[in-house]
Design an enzyme around this catalytic site. Structure first.
Site, PDB file in Angstrom:
ATOM      1  CB  SER A  85     -49.668  16.041 -21.530  1.00 37.18           C
ATOM      2  OG  SER A  85     -50.824  16.305 -22.277  1.00 37.18           O
ATOM      3  CG  HIS A 236     -48.574  19.601 -25.497  1.00 35.66           C
ATOM      4  ND1 HIS A 236     -48.935  20.095 -24.255  1.00 35.66           N
ATOM      5  CD2 HIS A 236     -48.914  18.282 -25.488  1.00 35.66           C
ATOM      6  CE1 HIS A 236     -49.485  19.120 -23.539  1.00 35.66           C
ATOM      7  NE2 HIS A 236     -49.477  18.023 -24.259  1.00 35.66           N
TER       8      HIS A 236
END
Length: 256
Positions: A85, A236
């Site tokens: 990320s 994610h």
């Protein structure tokens, strides 16, 4: 800035892992211990996160330069970088700025484009509303957060950053005030200029929308030597939601 780090293993190749926004090195300990059988694994805390120092500057220039400083300070030659990320964007920034110092890079569930920070800014505004001085028990802080952050998983992730400081009072490991002020600095990806030739693996979660079909064309535009792999059944937080498949993909790419 001198970053806090943990190391595992003693392999000949150094693997540096960089966490995401609101995260810290501890989030990656389980994967790091598995990879330590083959690599010397470094888990870093970015500035304003974890146990690294707080700063009133927060952007990709300083985040990347902090990692470079760590590499030079520890005399690390040609490491592999793995970033998740926010950490993935820091890794990309470093690869475009200092390509000569890296061997390979693994970018986990992030694309080289601009992302909305509305969710994260809203989350920070809810966190900062809670006056930690009013609470003596961790469970009370969680209860105070639960009204504004009803999602148990997100709330638990935030609470991993709660600790007692030297005065035995509650504090946040991440720098809430500065992140609120400067979080817009991490939306962009303007540091990508031209093409990166470093061998690169992009890993995305099957159930995540952080790397979509349009992103594939953008990735191919800026990275000439790449693979894109999808981890089934993961969102994610790929490394936490399907750790076995994630580990296998990272090990195969980094070992070749």
């Amino acid at each position: 800035m001198k970053l806090f780090a943990k190391t595992y293993g003693s392999g000949n190749t150094d693997l540096i892992i960089i966490h995401g926004l609101f995260g810290m090195s501890d989030n990656w300990s389980t994967i790091a211990k598995r990879l330590a059988a083959n690599f010397k694994v470094h888990l870093l805390d970015l500035r304003n996160h974890g146990r690294s120092p707080h700063s009133d500057v927060f952007n990709y220039d300083v985040l990347s330069d902090d990692v470079v400083e760590y590499i030079y300070d520890h005399n690390i030659k040609k490491p592999i970088l793995l970033g998740h990320s926010l950490g993935g964007k820091v890794t990309m920034k470093l690869a475009f700025s200092y390509p000569e110092i890296l061997l390979k890079q693994v970018i986990v569930d992030i694309s080289p484009r601009e992302y909305s920070i509305d969710f994260h800014k809203d989350l920070l505004s809810k966190i900062i509303k809670v006056n930690l001085d009013d609470y003596d028990k961790r469970s009370d802080v969680e209860e105070a957060l639960s009204a504004d952050i009803p999602d148990f998983r997100i709330r638990s992730f935030v609470l991993k950053n709660l600790y007692r400081d030297i005065n035995k009072t509650f504090a946040w490991r991440f720098n809430v005030e500065i992140l609120i002020q400067q979080i817009s600095n991490i939306k962009e990806a303007s540091f990508l200029n031209g093409q990166c030739d470093i061998e690169t693996l992009f890993i995305r979660g099957e159930n995540s929308n952080y790397i979509n079909k349009e992103d594939e064309f953008l990735i191919q535009k800026h990275f000439s030597n790449l693979r894109i792999e999808t981890i089934n059944g993961a969102g994610h937080w790929v490394h936490a939601e399907n750790p076995d498949d994630f580990y296998s993909q990272v090990l195969k790419f980094c070992s070749n």
